[in-house]
Write a protein that holds these residues in place. Structure first.
Motif, PDB file in Angstrom:
ATOM      1  N   PHE A  68       0.699  -1.166  -0.116  1.00 48.88           N
ATOM      2  CA  PHE A  68       0.013   0.118   0.201  1.00 48.88           C
ATOM      3  C   PHE A  68       0.833   1.261   0.015  1.00 48.88           C
ATOM      4  N   SER A  69       1.740   1.387   0.925  1.00 46.86           N
ATOM      5  CA  SER A  69       2.690   2.546   1.142  1.00 46.86           C
ATOM      6  C   SER A  69       3.329   2.925  -0.194  1.00 46.86           C
ATOM      7  N   VAL A  70       3.941   2.036  -1.113  1.00 47.14           N
ATOM      8  CA  VAL A  70       4.585   2.049  -2.240  1.00 47.14           C
ATOM      9  C   VAL A  70       3.437   2.533  -3.500  1.00 47.14           C
ATOM     10  N   ASP A  71       2.380   1.908  -3.297  1.00 48.48           N
ATOM     11  CA  ASP A  71       1.192   2.288  -4.434  1.00 48.48           C
ATOM     12  C   ASP A  71       0.768   3.849  -4.232  1.00 48.48           C
ATOM     13  N   TYR A  72       0.800   4.001  -2.752  1.00 52.45           N
ATOM     14  CA  TYR A  72       0.114   5.284  -2.647  1.00 52.45           C
ATOM     15  C   TYR A  72       1.197   6.339  -2.740  1.00 52.45           C
ATOM     16  N   TYR A 143       6.355  -7.011   7.129  1.00 51.36           N
ATOM     17  CA  TYR A 143       6.810  -5.937   6.239  1.00 51.36           C
ATOM     18  C   TYR A 143       8.245  -6.429   5.908  1.00 51.36           C
ATOM     19  N   PRO A 144       8.548  -6.162   4.644  1.00 52.24           N
ATOM     20  CA  PRO A 144      10.045  -6.273   4.313  1.00 52.24           C
ATOM     21  C   PRO A 144      11.047  -5.082   5.338  1.00 52.24           C
ATOM     22  N   ALA A 145      11.820  -5.890   5.750  1.00 52.86           N
ATOM     23  CA  ALA A 145      13.041  -5.217   6.608  1.00 52.86           C
ATOM     24  C   ALA A 145      13.436  -3.910   5.946  1.00 52.86           C
ATOM     25  N   ALA A 146      13.846  -4.032   4.688  1.00 50.16           N
ATOM     26  CA  ALA A 146      14.709  -3.116   4.241  1.00 50.16           C
ATOM     27  C   ALA A 146      13.880  -1.866   3.741  1.00 50.16           C
ATOM     28  N   LEU A 147      12.632  -1.980   3.490  1.00 52.82           N
ATOM     29  CA  LEU A 147      11.949  -0.951   2.873  1.00 52.82           C
ATOM     30  C   LEU A 147      12.126   0.411   3.696  1.00 52.82           C
ATOM     31  N   ASP A 148      12.223   1.449   3.283  1.00 56.75           N
ATOM     32  CA  ASP A 148      12.207   2.701   3.869  1.00 56.75           C
ATOM     33  C   ASP A 148      13.116   2.716   5.104  1.00 56.75           C
ATOM     34  N   ARG A 149      13.749   1.958   5.280  1.00 55.49           N
ATOM     35  CA  ARG A 149      14.616   1.969   6.453  1.00 55.49           C
ATOM     36  C   ARG A 149      15.944   2.631   6.446  1.00 55.49           C
ATOM     37  N   ASP A 150      15.912   3.688   7.575  1.00 58.08           N
ATOM     38  CA  ASP A 150      17.359   4.564   7.302  1.00 58.08           C
ATOM     39  C   ASP A 150      17.360   5.456   6.440  1.00 58.08           C
ATOM     40  N   ARG A 151      16.170   5.784   5.633  1.00 60.42           N
ATOM     41  CA  ARG A 151      16.305   6.777   4.897  1.00 60.42           C
ATOM     42  C   ARG A 151      16.210   8.280   5.223  1.00 60.42           C
ATOM     43  N   LEU A 268      -1.481  15.196   3.284  1.00 64.17           N
ATOM     44  CA  LEU A 268      -0.598  14.038   3.238  1.00 64.17           C
ATOM     45  C   LEU A 268       0.049  13.628   1.919  1.00 64.17           C
ATOM     46  N   PRO A 269      -0.852  13.742   0.911  1.00 64.01           N
ATOM     47  CA  PRO A 269      -0.342  13.183  -0.493  1.00 64.01           C
ATOM     48  C   PRO A 269       0.598  14.245  -0.902  1.00 64.01           C
ATOM     49  N   LEU A 270       0.519  15.367  -0.534  1.00 65.54           N
ATOM     50  CA  LEU A 270       1.606  16.468  -0.936  1.00 65.54           C
ATOM     51  C   LEU A 270       3.080  16.145  -0.257  1.00 65.54           C
ATOM     52  N   LEU A 271       3.279  15.445   0.898  1.00 65.21           N
ATOM     53  CA  LEU A 271       4.545  14.919   1.285  1.00 65.21           C
ATOM     54  C   LEU A 271       5.313  14.379   0.436  1.00 65.21           C
ATOM     55  N   SER A 272       4.716  13.264  -0.321  1.00 65.17           N
ATOM     56  CA  SER A 272       5.311  12.618  -1.200  1.00 65.17           C
ATOM     57  C   SER A 272       6.036  13.662  -2.519  1.00 65.17           C
ATOM     58  N   GLY A 273       5.308  14.687  -2.786  1.00 61.63           N
ATOM     59  CA  GLY A 273       5.563  15.328  -3.756  1.00 61.63           C
ATOM     60  C   GLY A 273       6.848  16.324  -3.335  1.00 61.63           C
ATOM     61  N   TYR A 274       6.631  16.730  -2.297  1.00 62.87           N
ATOM     62  CA  TYR A 274       7.892  17.834  -1.613  1.00 62.87           C
ATOM     63  C   TYR A 274       9.102  17.071  -1.681  1.00 62.87           C
ATOM     64  N   ALA A 275       8.981  15.604  -1.065  1.00 66.97           N
ATOM     65  CA  ALA A 275      10.420  14.883  -1.017  1.00 66.97           C
ATOM     66  C   ALA A 275      10.758  14.627  -2.692  1.00 66.97           C
ATOM     67  N   ALA A 276       9.970  14.321  -3.685  1.00 72.21           N
ATOM     68  CA  ALA A 276      10.235  14.213  -4.948  1.00 72.21           C
ATOM     69  C   ALA A 276      10.982  15.531  -5.641  1.00 72.21           C
ATOM     70  N   VAL A 278      13.125  17.522  -4.658  1.00 71.78           N
ATOM     71  CA  VAL A 278      14.396  17.404  -4.336  1.00 71.78           C
ATOM     72  C   VAL A 278      15.284  15.925  -4.335  1.00 71.78           C
ATOM     73  N   GLY A 279      14.552  15.274  -5.184  1.00 66.69           N
ATOM     74  CA  GLY A 279      15.092  14.044  -5.421  1.00 66.69           C
ATOM     75  C   GLY A 279      15.251  12.873  -4.306  1.00 66.69           C
ATOM     76  N   ALA A 280      14.254  12.992  -3.447  1.00 68.04           N
ATOM     77  CA  ALA A 280      14.314  12.170  -2.245  1.00 68.04           C
ATOM     78  C   ALA A 280      13.349  11.341  -1.968  1.00 68.04           C
ATOM     79  N   GLU A 281      12.566  11.120  -3.301  1.00 70.77           N
ATOM     80  CA  GLU A 281      11.426  10.093  -3.111  1.00 70.77           C
ATOM     81  C   GLU A 281      11.828   8.662  -2.919  1.00 70.77           C
ATOM     82  N   GLY A 282      10.973   7.929  -2.168  1.00 71.17           N
ATOM     83  CA  GLY A 282      11.339   6.692  -2.001  1.00 71.17           C
ATOM     84  C   GLY A 282      10.862   5.768  -3.022  1.00 71.17           C
ATOM     85  N   ARG A 283      10.947   4.205  -2.740  1.00 68.05           N
ATOM     86  CA  ARG A 283      10.506   3.334  -3.835  1.00 68.05           C
ATOM     87  C   ARG A 283       9.043   3.310  -4.175  1.00 68.05           C
ATOM     88  N   ARG A 284       8.926   3.174  -5.411  1.00 68.82           N
ATOM     89  CA  ARG A 284       7.634   3.137  -6.011  1.00 68.82           C
ATOM     90  C   ARG A 284       7.003   1.665  -6.429  1.00 68.82           C
TER      91      ARG A 284
END
Length: 286
Positions: A68-72, A143-151, A268-276, A278-284
């Motif tokens: 869900f989080s990557v789909d969002y 939950y996959p241990a590595a996803l979004d960890r330490d970002r 909340l949807p804007l948070l991903s836009g702000y990260a993107a 500056v090139g800081a978006e997570g996995r999709r």
């Protein structure tokens, strides 16, 4: 609502079971800080928060939530098509740009988690039972241990009433668009430390009103769908809380989480836009 929303138990103040709960929130949310709503709930209704976190935490520890989080994130960014601004475009030195990226990555991570938290509690505190769906393997797989960890990095922010030089026009537009009065959500108090990044991010996510509306609508659809098919059933209805001796918290907590659910649909949807931006978006994709 009789809550004192200025009262908070900060991360560095937590001790005993509160310390453990905050550590678990940070682990579960994959973030180096504890969001305002947890700090405020802890200050006002600590027994409610202890009970409720035990009910909702399993929702975030499944592979289904990871999907869900990557789909969002993908749904939002597919609609917004945000351009990336390099550090030199924003007048930032490499260390400053890395700090900005790390802090915005944290908001990108917590956005879908807050969306599900708000929606789950808004619905259940209103008396609706959610969960219990007989899903596939992902609905209960870890939950996959590595996803979004330490970002991410712990966000720093300007003061609640501060308007740093160079941010006046954009923050006025932010307040008007979100109907915030004098208040500012944490993301804008963070971005205000870098006025050029605030301007660029706001321009990027609001450039196309139809795209922004579509991003919000698709994100909301995904949240509603995910909460509607939970494998686990959080026991957080008013009847559940009364059975646990927490009936006195229902009205205030329903107003708190219901209000954040309504406001989060826009913000909340804007948070991903702000990260993107500056090139800081997570996995999709998982």
């Amino acid at each position: 609502m009789s809550l004192d929303t200025s009262a908070q138990v900060y991360d560095h103040e937590a001790a005993g079971w509160q310390r453990g709960l905050y550590d678990d929130v940070k682990r579960t949310f994959r973030a180096p800080f504890v969001n305002w709503i947890f700090r405020t709930a802890m200050a006002n209704e600590p027994a409610f928060l202890r009970y409720t976190w035990g009910q909702v935490a399993p929702v975030f520890d499944t592979r289904a939530f990871a999907q869900f989080s990557v789909d969002y994130r993908d749904a939002v960014l597919t609609e917004l098509e945000v351009p990336v601004h390099e550090g030199r475009d924003l007048g930032l030195r490499p260390p400053e740009y890395r700090e900005l990226q790390g802090q915005l990555a944290t908001f990108d991570i917590v956005g879908p988690r807050l969306a599900v938290l708000f929606r789950t509690l808004a619905r259940t505190l209103d008396g609706e039972r959610v969960g219990g769906a007989a899903g596939g393997v992902d609905s209960t797989a870890p939950y996959p241990a590595a996803l979004d960890r330490d970002r991410g990095r712990e966000p720093t922010m300007v003061g609640p009433g501060e308007t740093p030089p160079g941010t006046e026009e954009t923050l006025a537009a932010v307040r008007e668009a979100h109907d915030l009065g004098d208040g500012l959500p944490s993301i804008y108090r963070c971005l205000a430390q870098w006025p050029a990044a605030l301007d660029a991010g706001w321009a990027a996510v609001t450039a196309d009103e139809e795209a922004l509306a579509a991003a919000r609508g698709e994100a909301d659809r995904l949240v509603e769908d995910f909460v509607g098919r939970l494998a686990y059933t959080p026991r957080t209805t008013p009847a559940d809380l009364r059975s646990a001796g927490l009936g006195g918290a229902v009205e205030d907590m329903a107003a708190l989480f219901g209000g954040f659910d309504a406001g989060g649909t826009d913000l909340l949807p804007l948070l991903s836009g702000y990260a993107a931006a500056v090139g800081a978006e997570g996995r999709r994709r998982l």
